[in-house]
Design an enzyme around this catalytic site. Structure first.
Site, PDB file in Angstrom:
ATOM      1  N   CYS A  43       1.870  -6.504  -6.586  1.00 47.07           N
ATOM      2  CA  CYS A  43       0.992  -5.374  -6.859  1.00 47.07           C
ATOM      3  C   CYS A  43       1.592  -4.154  -6.159  1.00 47.07           C
ATOM      4  CB  CYS A  43      -0.412  -5.653  -6.337  1.00 47.07           C
ATOM      5  SG  CYS A  43      -1.500  -4.206  -6.466  1.00 47.07           S
ATOM      6  N   ASP A  83       1.464 -11.272  -7.745  1.00 49.37           N
ATOM      7  CA  ASP A  83       0.816 -11.513  -9.028  1.00 49.37           C
ATOM      8  C   ASP A  83       1.654 -12.542  -9.763  1.00 49.37           C
ATOM      9  OD1 ASP A  83      -1.420  -9.714  -9.015  1.00 49.37           O
ATOM     10  OD2 ASP A  83       0.004  -8.060  -9.202  1.00 49.37           O
TER      11      ASP A  83
END
Length: 152
Positions: A51, A58
């Site tokens: 992120c 992620d």
């Protein structure tokens, strides 16, 4: 052209993992069936990026489907390229579009689509989809049709 003459750097050699986003890792080889329309699909279930705001990881499955023209992406180089996102910070939608644009620049496919099935974080799953069809051809029409019919 034989595969030996393609001068691929990744395939058949020791693996050197990049620490950051690196499109230079991508390699191509000659399509042996350039007069056929056919699909090539890659399923990459272990995609990881960061992120850009929080730095948290992620995770996603990246699905790439394309109709090649003269050049095709070599799979080991694609794996190393996708791995190069591991320490790179981008939003989910950016990752999908960057991957698609890098592959277009690399091999100029007739058609390509990239889907990111990101694992939910904070209770929300994001599944960005991007596609491209060569302008002025039936593949441009295919891209418009598939995008308008996309249901996620």
């Amino acid at each position: 052209m034989s595969r030996e003459k393609e001068q691929l750097r990744a395939l058949g050699h020791d693996t050197d993992y990049s620490n950051d986003y690196n499109p230079a890792l991508l390699e191509t080889f000659e399509n042996q069936h350039p007069y056929n329309d056919y699909w090539v699909q890659f399923l990459c279930p272990e995609f990881t990026t960061l992120c850009p705001i929080t730095g948290q990881p992620d995770f996603a499955e990246i699905r790439i489907m394309y109709i090649p023209d003269k050049r095709m992406v070599e799979s080991k180089s694609l794996k190393l390229y996708l791995f190069s996102f591991r320490n790179h910070g981008d939003f989910h939608e950016d990752c999908v579009n960057i991957i698609m644009k890098d592959l277009i620049k690399l091999m100029d496919p007739r058609y390509i689509e990239v889907l990111g099935l990101f694992v939910p974080r904070g209770g929300i799953a994001i599944h960005p989809y991007a596609n491209y069809g060569r302008p002025g051809t039936k593949y441009e029409q295919l891209a418009e049709k598939r995008l308008s019919e996309y249901k996620g």
